[in-house]
Design an enzyme around this catalytic site. Structure first.
Site: not given
Lengths: 774, 235
Positions: B86, B203, B205
């Site tokens: 990002c 993302h 994560e």
């Protein structure tokens, strides 16, 4: 520098103080205040800061429970124990007036303000929710406000890095020109990390941290405590602050890092009434005095007067009282984060708030009297006249439906009921990697992990081991119901929060309220306020969800009239185990659909249609006594559902609210979102022919309270119904998931049988707001 | 194996990356402050999401000048593995470590939602362990994720197999409707020519634990870990 103006009755009136209040000031001081002091009284004694019109009423709220570590009113926000040495701090606060005048910055700084309240307590803010209200979307100016408010919230929350995990949005004519923006934030901390906003320790230095003070937000608290007029919108745009979420993120990280050192004796954010409120409140709480020199305060413009510096509401500023001898630690940490800081004064033992400017005395006021001795008013309350007509309303003249096919579509498309994806897709609702239930179900669910707690950082053990904690959050208020019956409507707002929490698998532990009302000098509006507060208090007591803090926003009216009374209620619950987290949508084909709660209230002559979305949308009538709220029944319903969830019987749960049973069932068929442009559709076959009802419209769209649709596996359905019966909750099988081929919702009653294509209903519901905003 | 996650003022997905590397995968991971001049003994560097320096001026444009980015450039020049997520992707583009730029979403609004990704190349340390034919479901959250480059760059990206991920729909079809931000050729992630620096807007994560509704993102971290295991001399 021009000399201060003389104090005249006109100047007093311009400061929103009554002649009687000014007399009180003279008596309190034993002398005439100077211009700066008058300004200070005007903000400290505004409704926003002093609760002068509501303090007496708010005493009725339940504020204690074994979980309460910091109770309502003690500090910037309350704190609740969630076990294992962990605690949460949360609060809701309005930014209505600023948002009406400048929607983007007004809403953004509303988010900023509530986040500051939370980290001021020593907690790391981990999630936000909000409650928004606007006029109807057909009006271009309403769309401007709506667009501005949502992007302001998105801007601040996304950049700061707090997930906005849920909320509610209502559209009603009464909010035209008077939008409501109520922002909620929640933070997590260990018990030993609780920080206090008290100026402790005579001689301790007082630090100012954060960006320089400017003229923005001058006297915003006083502005928020007046009616809005066309003129005020023009003249008071300067009273709206400008937010910088990046600065606030740095400020939060630096403050949490500093708090972990133990060098902080007291901490307070500069919110409403800025430097004034933070200095006199910390001194009042510490039982001390405070002395500052304005010459040392960082200033954006060279010629600011003491009046302006003290009343500025420039954002992202904090006041920190540091343990003497540990000043270097403050400097080291704030330098690390590249944040401006200044030592501006010290704590004294005089009890006075003393402000000097280049050594010259400009303010000398008794701190605790200023903070705590604002006048308290017991306003006159008269039942509003419109309520007679509301009570007299009957369904005579409202023809029952023959065919509900079109009505369901119209309700799903109604912006208040329609999907709010246009809103929440603009909010980062997943940052911090804790969000377990995204926006779009009854309540948001987040987990608490080691990095949710301040001070984890690079510590090798993180925050050590602790059992998984799961929180659910809901915010609710059907203000139409409150308008039509303030006491019952306010109780219902609390009950709906609790129901939403139960549907997600949570037990309520605490609540926070945002009272949005009109001008308290109007006895009819004050009656709405009084009755609503009584309802909230009863509700919160019934669910053992003490009020841990909140906010009052009065004067929400313009020349067209006042808003519907809106006592927004936000509630937080604990979920014991990840396996108990429940969402609203239907899960598997052939699951049993069960209705918990009585389908209709036998004593309600309007069968739940009073104040309903159905009457508003299909008959253009906003009237009728709304469904009664029986708190005992609601409480049993909640605990029964939780019991069923905890025994692993429940696969999905969704409460019936606006639009009644049919809307709830439709939402269960299409509200699961797998990904972008990828809703999951599942049909259902519903049989209501065994339910006794005089009217089809009431059966499908009535808003009788205390009803929840659950699904279980076919095998567990009998057991679930038996258990509910044992608990005294009526439970009946009303259908089966996905039995019909293709995704079709089919409903049968004694008078007929109808079916809807789920994809088509979804399209109406999902795209309604998007289309209105395009 | 040790990891470093950069921390700029305004980073806000730094803790999320640390959480996944440290708690989900169990590797020592430290935050690397933007004022540092070395990546230390890290075997791979993550540049996390957020709003570095408030994203004022232009996303990632100020972060690229920070001391730590000098160290990251040196680390990458020596073949070290770097993944920007990002805002991290935006910073890598601004720093010239990846080609192209990320501009405002074509909707002009921030978008937070789960998207579907086609793995355009398995030949990278970021995608090597993703099973052939598997599309990933991972969230995006950005206002400026619209990947832009000139025709020549696009050609060379495609010619050199540097496109890692493309936005597709749930069925796996590469359509304009599946493109959440207007990116050229539906590009969601790329790597450099040397294939040791990667950037992606989604993302991973946030999608590495089933409890958060999906763990497809794990495959990306796992790919990187496996790549390091197989090439212990790389860093």
């Amino acid at each position: 520098m021009p000399s201060d103006p003389a104090i005249t009755p006109e100047l007093v009136a311009e400061h929103n103080l009554t002649p009687e209040e000014y007399e009180g000031i003279l008596e309190l001081l034993g002398r005439e205040p100077n211009y700066t002091e008058l300004g200070i009284f005007s903000v400290m004694w505004s409704e926003h800061c002093s609760y002068k019109n509501t303090r007496a009423l708010l005493k009725g709220f339940p504020t204690q429970s074994p979980r309460v570590l910091v109770a309502a009113g003690e500090e910037n926000a309350g704190i609740l124990d969630i076990g294992d040495d962990l605690a949460i701090s949360f609060k809701i606060e309005s930014h209505n007036h600023p948002s009406a005048v400048e929607p983007f910055q007004g809403a953004a700084t509303g988010v900023g303000g509530i986040i500051r309240d939370i980290f001021t307590m020593g907690a790391r803010p981990v999630c936000a929710i909000n409650s928004l209200r606007f006029g109807e979307l057909g009006n271009a100016d309403v769309r401007r406000l709506f667009r501005g408010v949502v992007s302001g919230i998105a801007h601040y929350g996304n950049c700061f890095g707090i997930p906005t995990v849920g909320g509610e949005v209502y559209f009603d004519k009464s909010y035209e020109g008077n939008p409501l923006v109520n922002a909620f934030a929640l933070g997590v901390l260990r018990h030993d990390q609780i920080a206090r906003g008290a100026a402790k320790g005579v001689g301790n230095p007082v630090f100012y941290v954060g960006p320089a003070t400017g003229r923005d937000g001058l006297a915003g608290a006083a502005f928020a405590s007046q009616d809005l007029t066309e003129e005020s919108a023009e003249h008071q745009r300067g009273a709206v602050q400008v937010g910088d979420p990046f600065m606030e993120k740095l400020c939060m990280e630096a403050c949490l890092e500093l708090l972990a050192t133990g060098a902080v004796a007291g901490i307070q954010d500069m919110g409403a009434a800025g430097l004034t409120c933070s200095t006199c409140e910390t001194a009042a709480r510490g039982g001390t005095g405070i002395e500052i020199d304005l010459a040392k305060v960082p200033q954006r413009s060279p010629d600011m007067t003491p009046y302006e510096i003290l009343l500025s509401e420039s954002q992202e500023r904090m006041l920190i009282i540091v343990e003497q001898g540990r000043e270097e630690e403050v400097k080291r940490i704030f330098d690390k984060w590249d944040l401006p800081w200044a030592e501006i004064g010290n704590v004294t033992g005089t009890g006075q708030m003393v402000v000097k400017n280049h050594g010259q005395m400009v303010v000398d006021l008794p701190a605790s009297k200023l903070a705590d001795d604002a006048p308290i008013y017991h306003r006159e309350a008269t039942e509003p006249k419109y309520l007679a007509a509301v009570r007299a309303f009957t369904l005579e003249g409202i023809d029952d439906l023959d065919d509900p096919t079109a009505a369901l579509g119209k309700l799903l498309k109604w912006p208040t009921i329609a999907s709010k994806n246009w809103v929440y897709r603009q909010y980062d609702h997943m940052v911090r990697a804790n969000t377990m239930v995204n926006p779009g179900s009854d309540a948001a669910v987040i987990r608490i992990k080691a990095d949710s707690i301040p001070g984890a950082g690079n510590r090798k053990d993180g925050n050590g081991d602790f059992p998984e904690k799961l929180l659910a959050l809901a915010v609710d208020c059907n203000a139409t119901h409150v308008y039509l019956d303030p006491f019952e409507g306010a109780k219902a707002a609390v009950a709906e929060c609790a129901r939403n929490l139960a549907c997600s698998g949570a037990t309520p532990i605490g609540s926070t309220d945002n009272l949005n009302f009109g001008n308290p000098h109007n006895p009819e509006l004050f009656w709405q306020l009084k009755e609503s507060v009584r309802g909230l208090a009863e509700g919160c007591a019934a669910f053992d969800a003490p009020v841990t803090g909140g906010n009052v926003s009065l004067y929400n009216q313009n020349p067209e009239g006042a808003i519907d009374p809106t006592p927004t209620m936000a509630m937080v619950g604990l979920i014991e185990d990840a396996a108990h987290v429940t969402t609203q949508w239907f899960k598997d084909e052939y699951d049993a659909i069960i209705l918990l709660g009585e389908p209709l209230d036998a004593e309600d002559a309007l069968h739940g249609l009073g104040g309903s979305a159905f009457l508003q949308v299909l008959h253009d009538q906003k009237t009728g006594k709304p469904s009664r709220c029986n708190l005992e029944t609601e409480r049993t319903l909640g605990t029964t559902l939780l019991g069923l969830i905890q025994s692993g019987l429940v696969k999905g749960a969704h409460d019936c609210a606006e639009g009644g049973l049919a809307v709830a069932l439709a939402e269960c068929c299409f509200s699961e979102l797998e990904g972008r442009n990828t809703p999951r559709f599942i049909g259902a076959e519903i049989d209501l022919s065994k339910l006794e009802s005089e009217r089809l419209d009431a059966l499908l769209f009535g808003e009788t309270l205390g009803r929840i649709v659950i699904t279980t596996s076919e095998l567990d359905s009998v057991k679930a119904i038996e258990r509910a019966d044992l608990m005294g909750v009526s439970a009946r099988r009303i259908g089966t998931v996905g039995k019909v081929k293709g995704a079709v919702l089919k409903i049968k009653s004694t008078t007929g049988e109808w079916s809807w294509e789920v994809a088509r209903l979804h399209d109406l519901w999902w795209n309604s707001i998007d289309n209105a905003m395009a | 194996m040790k990891f470093a996650v950069l921390q700029f003022p305004g980073s806000n997905c730094d803790q999320d990356c640390v959480h996944v590397l440290r708690s989900v995968f169990g590797y020592p991971t430290r935050l690397l402050w933007h004022k540092e001049y070395s990546v230390g003994d890290a075997d791979a560097v993550f540049i996390p999401g957020g709003f570095s320096y408030g994203d004022y001026l232009r996303t990632g444009s100020i972060a690229r000048f920070s001391p730590v980015m000098g160290a990251v450039k040196e680390f990458a020049d020596n073949g070290g593995l770097v993944l920007g997520i990002c805002n991290g992707f935006q910073i890598l583009c601004e720093a010239g470590l990846l080609p192209g730029a990320l501009i405002r979403n074509r909707s002009l609004q921030f978008r937070c939602e789960h998207v579907y990704l086609q793995v355009a190349s398995h030949n990278s340390p970021f995608t090597g362990q993703i099973p052939e034919g598997k599309n990933l479901r991972i969230p995006i959250a950005h206002g400026e994720g619209n990947y832009f480059c000139d025709d020549e760059t696009l050609q060379s990206l495609e010619g050199n197999d540097q496109v890692l991920f493309r936005y597709v729909d749930a069925e796996g079809d590469l359509t304009d409707h599946a493109n959440p931000n207007g990116s050229r050729a539906n590009i969601a992630g790329i790597c450099n020519e040397k294939r040791n620096v990667g950037g992606m807007m989604p993302h991973p994560e946030r999608a590495s634990e089933a409890v958060l509704g999906g763990d497809d993102g794990r495959l990306i971290f796992q790919s990187l870990i496996t790549a390091l295991e197989n090439q212990p001399t790389l860093a």
